[in-house]
Design an enzyme around this catalytic site. Structure first.
Site, short mmCIF file in Angstrom:
data_model
loop_
_atom_site.label_atom_id
_atom_site.label_comp_id
_atom_site.label_asym_id
_atom_site.label_seq_id
_atom_site.Cartn_x
_atom_site.Cartn_y
_atom_site.Cartn_z
N GLN A 107 12.23 4.29 33.19
CA GLN A 107 11.27 5.01 34.42
C GLN A 107 9.80 5.01 33.77
O GLN A 107 9.73 5.18 32.46
CB GLN A 107 11.88 6.29 34.65
CG GLN A 107 12.89 6.60 35.22
CD GLN A 107 12.79 6.17 36.54
OE1 GLN A 107 11.66 6.38 37.37
NE2 GLN A 107 13.67 5.64 37.46
N PRO A 108 8.70 4.79 34.58
CA PRO A 108 7.37 5.09 34.27
C PRO A 108 7.00 6.50 34.10
O PRO A 108 7.70 7.24 34.67
CB PRO A 108 6.70 4.21 35.25
CG PRO A 108 7.42 4.70 36.60
CD PRO A 108 8.89 4.45 36.10
N HIS A 157 1.53 -0.02 36.76
CA HIS A 157 0.58 -0.15 35.67
C HIS A 157 1.21 -1.14 34.64
O HIS A 157 2.45 -1.04 34.37
CB HIS A 157 0.15 1.18 35.10
CG HIS A 157 1.25 2.08 34.70
ND1 HIS A 157 1.94 2.84 35.67
CD2 HIS A 157 1.27 2.37 33.40
CE1 HIS A 157 2.87 3.59 35.12
NE2 HIS A 157 2.58 3.25 33.54
#
Length: 320
Positions: A253-254, A260
């Site tokens: 997960q970011p 980005h």
């Protein structure tokens, strides 16, 4: 908005941030020592290997988190370091000797970040916690992860501020303004930009409807290719570092839900660059070219800390 004060190399930079990701507005001015009245409550975590420590306490009765981090030794400062330092012998045995070296003050800086007032989310973020590897199927994403993301409504206003030049405009290294495949490239706030050994930049896409790896299809390949190619070219031009010395990847997960891409120097053990979270952009492009729905349908694995709300949702669903 939360307020943030960041002290770096003895100077304090004041700015506004929109969430816990800690972005600054880039305005720098010399301020009073905000740490003179800091009262330590506890050490949240520390790392002898990474030479940093995260401390929880109070500044003027406000909760605060202070991050102390030793900066890397720069090659261009070695001559002054050797000639201008004092040495105190600790031990000598045959050909081996160890000393305590007292460097000149300006070569002995500690990068210091102050988050104040710190929220409970900040404190949990920096606290040492056990992590668990989560297995997320296509159904898990639809039934557990996506509803959690939507319910939490994580703010990415600070990202939009960068894209709209309302903040950090002077920090942008490169920009492609194309609304479909364009992006801005700027240094990550964890990099002090004094040496390329720990180079760390972030490319933020202008597209606003891509939350994470799960939203990528073959239609986004031109965007990824553009970021990959032009990002490498910009880094070569600015920092004289070729693409063969770069690690270029996405997190899943970011840490925030707007597409980005991370650019770090190969050999630098950047936070989150491990195989359980990082996905090389070259692999992502190739996977999407082979299967347009690759990241929509495949099972993905990622680590979550014990105090992460998403981990609780997976436990409630019997998936952990």
């Amino acid at each position: 908005n939360n307020k943030k004060e960041t002290a770096v190399d003895g100077k304090v930079k004041r700015g506004k941030i929109d969430n816990e990701n800690g972005r600054e507005d880039g305005n720098e001015s010399v301020q009073e020592n905000v740490l003179s009245g800091f009262k330590t409550s506890s050490v949240l975590s520390d790392s002898a290997r990474e030479k940093n420590i995260f401390i929880y306490g109070k500044v003027a009765d406000q909760d605060a988190v202070v991050i102390l981090e030793k900066t890397p030794i720069r090659e261009d400062s070695l001559a002054e370091l050797f000639s201008g330092s004092t040495l105190k012998l600790e031990m000598k045995n045959d050909i081996y000797s160890t000393y305590r070296l007292q460097a000149p003050p300006h070569l002995n800086e500690i990068k210091t970040t102050v988050v104040c007032p710190a929220t409970e989310k900040h404190i949990k973020k920096y606290q040492r916690k056990e992590s668990f590897l989560v297995e997320e199927t296509e159904e898990d994403y639809k039934n557990i992860t996506l509803p959690y993301i939507q319910k939490q409504s994580f703010s990415v206003q600070w990202v939009y501020n960068i894209l709209e030049k309302k903040a950090e405009a002077e920090r942008i290294v490169y920009e492609d303004p194309d609304p479909d495949i364009g992006f801005v490239l700027l240094p990550d706030f964890k990099w002090d930009q004094k040496q390329v050994d720990d180079l760390y930049l972030i490319a933020i896409a202008h597209q606003r409807d891509i939350k994470s790896l799960r939203d990528l299809t073959s239609e986004r390949v031109p965007l990824l290719q553009n970021i990959f190619q032009k990002g490498k070219e910009a880094i070569l031009q600015r920092y004289n570092l070729p693409g063969s010395k770069l690690r270029v990847y996405l997190h899943y997960q970011p840490s925030y839900y707007h597409l980005h891409v991370h650019f770090t120097k190969l050999g630098y053990d950047a936070p989150g660059c491990g195989v359980e979270r990082a996905h090389l952009i070259a692999d992502v492009i190739q996977n999407l070219q082979s299967d347009p729905q690759y990241y929509k349908t495949r099972t993905l694995y990622f680590p979550l800390r014990a105090d992460d709300g998403l981990l609780s949702k997976f436990k409630e669903a019997g998936r952990l």
